[in-house]
Scaffold this motif. Structure first.
Motif, PDB file in Angstrom:
ATOM      1  N   LEU A 101       0.826  -1.211   0.000  1.00 54.74           N
ATOM      2  CA  LEU A 101       0.000   0.000   0.000  1.00 54.74           C
ATOM      3  C   LEU A 101       0.856   1.255   0.000  1.00 54.74           C
ATOM      4  N   THR A 102       1.969   1.223   0.741  1.00 55.32           N
ATOM      5  CA  THR A 102       2.861   2.385   0.761  1.00 55.32           C
ATOM      6  C   THR A 102       3.466   2.630  -0.614  1.00 55.32           C
ATOM      7  N   VAL A 103       3.901   1.554  -1.271  1.00 59.33           N
ATOM      8  CA  VAL A 103       4.471   1.693  -2.605  1.00 59.33           C
ATOM      9  C   VAL A 103       3.406   2.208  -3.586  1.00 59.33           C
ATOM     10  N   TYR A 104       2.196   1.709  -3.438  1.00 60.79           N
ATOM     11  CA  TYR A 104       1.119   2.153  -4.332  1.00 60.79           C
ATOM     12  C   TYR A 104       0.815   3.629  -4.131  1.00 60.79           C
ATOM     13  N   VAL A 105       0.724   4.052  -2.867  1.00 61.93           N
ATOM     14  CA  VAL A 105       0.367   5.443  -2.586  1.00 61.93           C
ATOM     15  C   VAL A 105       1.466   6.389  -3.018  1.00 61.93           C
ATOM     16  N   THR A 106       2.727   5.936  -2.919  1.00 62.60           N
ATOM     17  CA  THR A 106       3.850   6.844  -3.183  1.00 62.60           C
ATOM     18  C   THR A 106       4.406   6.729  -4.591  1.00 62.60           C
ATOM     19  N   GLY A 107       3.657   6.151  -5.545  1.00 67.48           N
ATOM     20  CA  GLY A 107       4.097   6.218  -6.927  1.00 67.48           C
ATOM     21  C   GLY A 107       4.258   4.908  -7.636  1.00 67.48           C
ATOM     22  N   GLY A 108       3.995   3.759  -6.972  1.00 65.39           N
ATOM     23  CA  GLY A 108       4.090   2.478  -7.655  1.00 65.39           C
ATOM     24  C   GLY A 108       5.508   2.154  -8.049  1.00 65.39           C
ATOM     25  N   VAL A 109       5.736   1.978  -9.357  1.00 67.10           N
ATOM     26  CA  VAL A 109       7.065   1.628  -9.835  1.00 67.10           C
ATOM     27  C   VAL A 109       8.069   2.747  -9.590  1.00 67.10           C
ATOM     28  N   ALA A 110       7.596   3.975  -9.470  1.00 62.04           N
ATOM     29  CA  ALA A 110       8.494   5.100  -9.218  1.00 62.04           C
ATOM     30  C   ALA A 110       8.682   5.375  -7.742  1.00 62.04           C
ATOM     31  N   SER A 111       8.057   4.571  -6.875  1.00 58.51           N
ATOM     32  CA  SER A 111       8.132   4.824  -5.442  1.00 58.51           C
ATOM     33  C   SER A 111       9.539   4.565  -4.903  1.00 58.51           C
ATOM     34  N   LEU A 112       9.910   5.360  -3.921  1.00 59.69           N
ATOM     35  CA  LEU A 112      11.193   5.176  -3.245  1.00 59.69           C
ATOM     36  C   LEU A 112      11.109   4.190  -2.080  1.00 59.69           C
ATOM     37  N   PHE A 113       9.932   3.610  -1.804  1.00 57.22           N
ATOM     38  CA  PHE A 113       9.726   2.789  -0.600  1.00 57.22           C
ATOM     39  C   PHE A 113       9.630   1.295  -0.902  1.00 57.22           C
ATOM     40  N   SER A 114      10.137   0.877  -2.062  1.00 56.48           N
ATOM     41  CA  SER A 114      10.107  -0.557  -2.358  1.00 56.48           C
ATOM     42  C   SER A 114      11.038  -1.356  -1.428  1.00 56.48           C
ATOM     43  N   PHE A 115      11.978  -0.649  -0.796  1.00 62.63           N
ATOM     44  CA  PHE A 115      12.900  -1.346   0.121  1.00 62.63           C
ATOM     45  C   PHE A 115      12.176  -1.849   1.376  1.00 62.63           C
ATOM     46  N   LEU A 116      10.921  -1.404   1.615  1.00 61.69           N
ATOM     47  CA  LEU A 116      10.197  -1.885   2.790  1.00 61.69           C
ATOM     48  C   LEU A 116       9.973  -3.393   2.722  1.00 61.69           C
ATOM     49  N   PHE A 117       9.870  -3.928   1.506  1.00 64.41           N
ATOM     50  CA  PHE A 117       9.728  -5.383   1.361  1.00 64.41           C
ATOM     51  C   PHE A 117      10.956  -6.116   1.911  1.00 64.41           C
ATOM     52  N   ILE A 118      12.128  -5.484   1.755  1.00 61.37           N
ATOM     53  CA  ILE A 118      13.361  -6.111   2.263  1.00 61.37           C
ATOM     54  C   ILE A 118      13.310  -6.220   3.790  1.00 61.37           C
ATOM     55  N   THR A 129      10.281 -19.612  10.263  1.00 66.60           N
ATOM     56  CA  THR A 129      11.031 -20.740   9.715  1.00 66.60           C
ATOM     57  C   THR A 129      11.451 -20.444   8.290  1.00 66.60           C
ATOM     58  N   ARG A 130      12.258 -21.381   7.735  1.00 63.70           N
ATOM     59  CA  ARG A 130      12.711 -21.214   6.359  1.00 63.70           C
ATOM     60  C   ARG A 130      11.526 -21.240   5.389  1.00 63.70           C
ATOM     61  N   THR A 131      10.529 -22.066   5.667  1.00 63.49           N
ATOM     62  CA  THR A 131       9.339 -22.115   4.813  1.00 63.49           C
ATOM     63  C   THR A 131       8.608 -20.783   4.815  1.00 63.49           C
ATOM     64  N   ASP A 132       8.480 -20.187   6.018  1.00 59.55           N
ATOM     65  CA  ASP A 132       7.821 -18.870   6.094  1.00 59.55           C
ATOM     66  C   ASP A 132       8.606 -17.818   5.340  1.00 59.55           C
ATOM     67  N   VAL A 133       9.942 -17.910   5.363  1.00 60.83           N
ATOM     68  CA  VAL A 133      10.761 -16.940   4.623  1.00 60.83           C
ATOM     69  C   VAL A 133      10.514 -17.076   3.124  1.00 60.83           C
ATOM     70  N   MET A 134      10.474 -18.301   2.630  1.00 62.19           N
ATOM     71  CA  MET A 134      10.213 -18.519   1.201  1.00 62.19           C
ATOM     72  C   MET A 134       8.839 -17.991   0.799  1.00 62.19           C
ATOM     73  N   VAL A 135       7.851 -18.215   1.663  1.00 58.44           N
ATOM     74  CA  VAL A 135       6.509 -17.696   1.382  1.00 58.44           C
ATOM     75  C   VAL A 135       6.530 -16.174   1.368  1.00 58.44           C
ATOM     76  N   THR A 136       7.252 -15.566   2.307  1.00 60.87           N
ATOM     77  CA  THR A 136       7.324 -14.098   2.373  1.00 60.87           C
ATOM     78  C   THR A 136       8.008 -13.526   1.146  1.00 60.87           C
ATOM     79  N   VAL A 137       9.118 -14.163   0.728  1.00 65.65           N
ATOM     80  CA  VAL A 137       9.812 -13.696  -0.481  1.00 65.65           C
ATOM     81  C   VAL A 137       8.897 -13.819  -1.700  1.00 65.65           C
ATOM     82  N   GLY A 138       8.218 -14.966  -1.826  1.00 62.04           N
ATOM     83  CA  GLY A 138       7.301 -15.134  -2.956  1.00 62.04           C
ATOM     84  C   GLY A 138       6.177 -14.127  -2.937  1.00 62.04           C
TER      85      GLY A 138
END
Length: 552
Positions: A101-118, A129-138
């Motif tokens: 939602l933050t990325v969407y509100v702040t410009g989508g592909v042009a947003s500076l907040f895509s690092f929040l996913f990291i 767990t490792r399974t939860d990490v894989m699900v989160t990355v996906g």
């Protein structure tokens, strides 16, 4: 090193973080929201960045909604701590929604907040767990990629005004962010796994250390030997309960004090370490003298620098007394064997000599001087004969013929006998027997031993002469106190040996006979200080035999 099974179990096991860790996680999320979203809303951006997006009421709503979610999470965490795994998964889902939602509100592909996913991916690596990490990355790749695709194909309208991105720019940004998400998940999983293994190993070491510390504390508190640890300055750092019991001191009063306060004769600077078998005399606060044996050796730290001294010690007083009694018994046994034969050989010619003197005395015509000399010979012969009789009693003691004997009656008999003896004319005799007890004794032999103690006390008492005869039925101890000058520590080592006497007219066999009689009864006799400062001779009867007599 960790085994493969251990590492596999760490990676595949759902390690639920602690409540304190989750609280820090919520506080960190609040900080990030305030720092980035709040700064975006309230700070004035440069003109070049305002072209990317125009902050509006949607960010303020998103910021407020996030704080409501944090408050709800705190309530959940404090009231329902049994569902922490579901709590972690709920936080990850919310963080993903907040990030998209933050990325969407702040410009989508042009947003500076895509690092929040990291941040979300790293959080899942640390808490799930490792399974939860894989699900989160996906989920991060799907949400961000879907948002970019919907924006690029015109299905979503974001706040991009003056910035126009080409197709290559869009795919390039998509490639960079998706690659960053995948790398973050991969590296986060590796680092989180190592962190978990380190935490488990650290916890195991802490548990082992705590177990060793508990075991060490149990050992120190239950070993019978006293243990003292002092630093290089002579300050006591450890003092176990056995040491406190032996010294008669409280641990709290001894710790962090100098060693010389406890043992004045031991000085760190004068000790020739290591000490294998040292001995010294220790005087308790109440004046009781004890003999302590000790070992001392230095100990070092990990750098092998000497940091203190470890000393163990034991109370050897009773051991020394038993050792002395054993040596005395061995000496007396050897002397007895030799003396028995010697006394027998002397007694035969002495009887002939006494008979001859009596015959000479009965002859007529002896002048007064010859008669006087013969009387001296006869008197000294009788005296020598009595001495030999006492010596034979000592050398060859008769085996006790034990029978139940009332101690109180025995004491009364001896006191009645003392009333008729001129040696007790000026003596005040007191009897202290609170409770009578029957013991298996040879009444004749114990009567003789008690009479010898009374005579000895009368000879050494000082005017006004006071003698007390007492009996403790609980400990089966019979004692005789006098108000004389007492017995020195050097004399105590010799008084029970034959022919040792501090009086010129004494034979030195009275106490030896007492020792032989009491030993034959499997008891002990010792000399201690009386309450008046004189001597107390006490006979300690065998408690096991007394109990058998009481139960029969």
């Amino acid at each position: 090193m960790t085994s493969p099974d251990f590492a596999k179990s760490v990676d595949n096991t759902a390690l639920i973080p602690s409540v304190s860790t989750l609280l820090w996680y919520l506080m960190g999320r609040a900080f990030i929201v305030i720092l980035f979203l709040g700064g975006t809303v309230f700070l004035e951006f440069p003109q070049s960045l305002q072209a990317l997006f125009a902050p509006d009421i949607r960010l303020i709503f998103l910021l407020s909604l996030t704080f409501f979610q944090i408050c709800f999470s705190l309530l959940w965490l404090l009231r329902w701590q049994n569902h922490l795994r579901q709590f972690v998964q709920f936080q990850l889902v919310w963080d993903l929604l907040l990030s998209v939602l933050t990325v969407y509100v702040t410009g989508g592909v042009a947003s500076l907040f895509s690092f929040l996913f990291i941040f979300v991916i790293l959080s899942s690596a640390l808490m799930a767990t490792r399974t939860d990490v894989m699900v989160t990355v996906g989920a991060s790749v799907v949400l961000y990629g879907g948002l970019v695709d919907l924006q690029y194909y015109g299905y979503l309208h974001v706040g991009v005004q003056s910035l126009q991105l080409t197709q290559s720019d869009v795919f390039y940004r998509l490639f960079l962010n998706v690659t960053a998400f995948l790398l973050s998940g991969f590296l986060g999983t590796i680092l989180a796994g190592r962190l978990r293994r380190s935490e488990l190993l650290l916890q195991q070491e802490r548990n082992d250390y705590a177990e060793l510390e508990r075991l060490n504390r149990i050992i120190l508190q239950n070993i019978p030997s006293g243990l003292i640890v002092v630093d290089h300055k002579g300050i006591i750092r450890s003092f176990n309960s056995a040491a406190a019991s032996i010294c008669g001191l409280a641990v709290s009063k001894v710790l962090r004090g100098p060693l010389t306060n406890v043992f004045p004769c031991l000085k760190i600077t004068e000790m020739n370490l290591p000490v294998e078998r040292g001995e010294f005399e220790y005087v308790k606060a109440e004046g009781d003298k004890r003999i302590l044996g000790y070992n001392a050796f230095p100990f070092s730290d990990f750098q092998k620098d000497e940091i203190g001294i470890l000393m163990t010690f034991q109370d050897l007083t009773e051991t020394k007394r038993l050792e002395h009694n054993l040596q005395l018994g061995e000496r007396l046994a050897a002397i007895g064997k030799l003396a028995a034969g010697l006394a027998h050989e002397i007694r035969n010619p002495l009887a002939s000599l006494s008979g001859s003197v009596q015959l000479l005395t009965e002859q007529a015509g002896l002048d007064e001087s010859d008669q006087h000399l013969l009387e001296i010979v006869n008197r000294e012969t009788s005296r020598l004969n009595r001495l030999l009789g006492d010596f034979l009693v000592f050398a060859r003691p008769r085996v006790p013929e034990k029978a139940p004997c009332s101690i109180k009656s025995l004491i009364n008999e001896v006191c009645e006998l003392a009333k008729t003896d001129p040696r007790f004319t000026a003596v005040k005799l007191e009897v202290v027997v609170e409770k009578d007890r029957k013991l298996p004794l040879d009444s004749g032999q114990i009567h003789q031993a008690l009479w010898n103690l009374l005579v000895n006390a009368a000879q050494f008492s000082l005017a006004p002469k006071l003698i007390t005869i007492g009996f403790d039925s609980d400990t089966c101890t019979l004692w005789v106190d006098d108000n004389g000058p007492g017995v020195s520590s050097d004399e105590k080592k010799m008084i029970f040996e034959p022919f040792y006497s501090s009086r010129a007219e004494g034979t030195g066999l009275g106490l030896s006979i007492i020792h032989a009689i009491v030993t034959a009864h499997r008891g002990t006799v010792e000399c201690v200080e009386s309450p008046w400062g004189g001597a107390r001779f006490q006979i300690n009867f065998n408690l096991d035999e007394a109990k058998k007599e009481a139960s029969s």
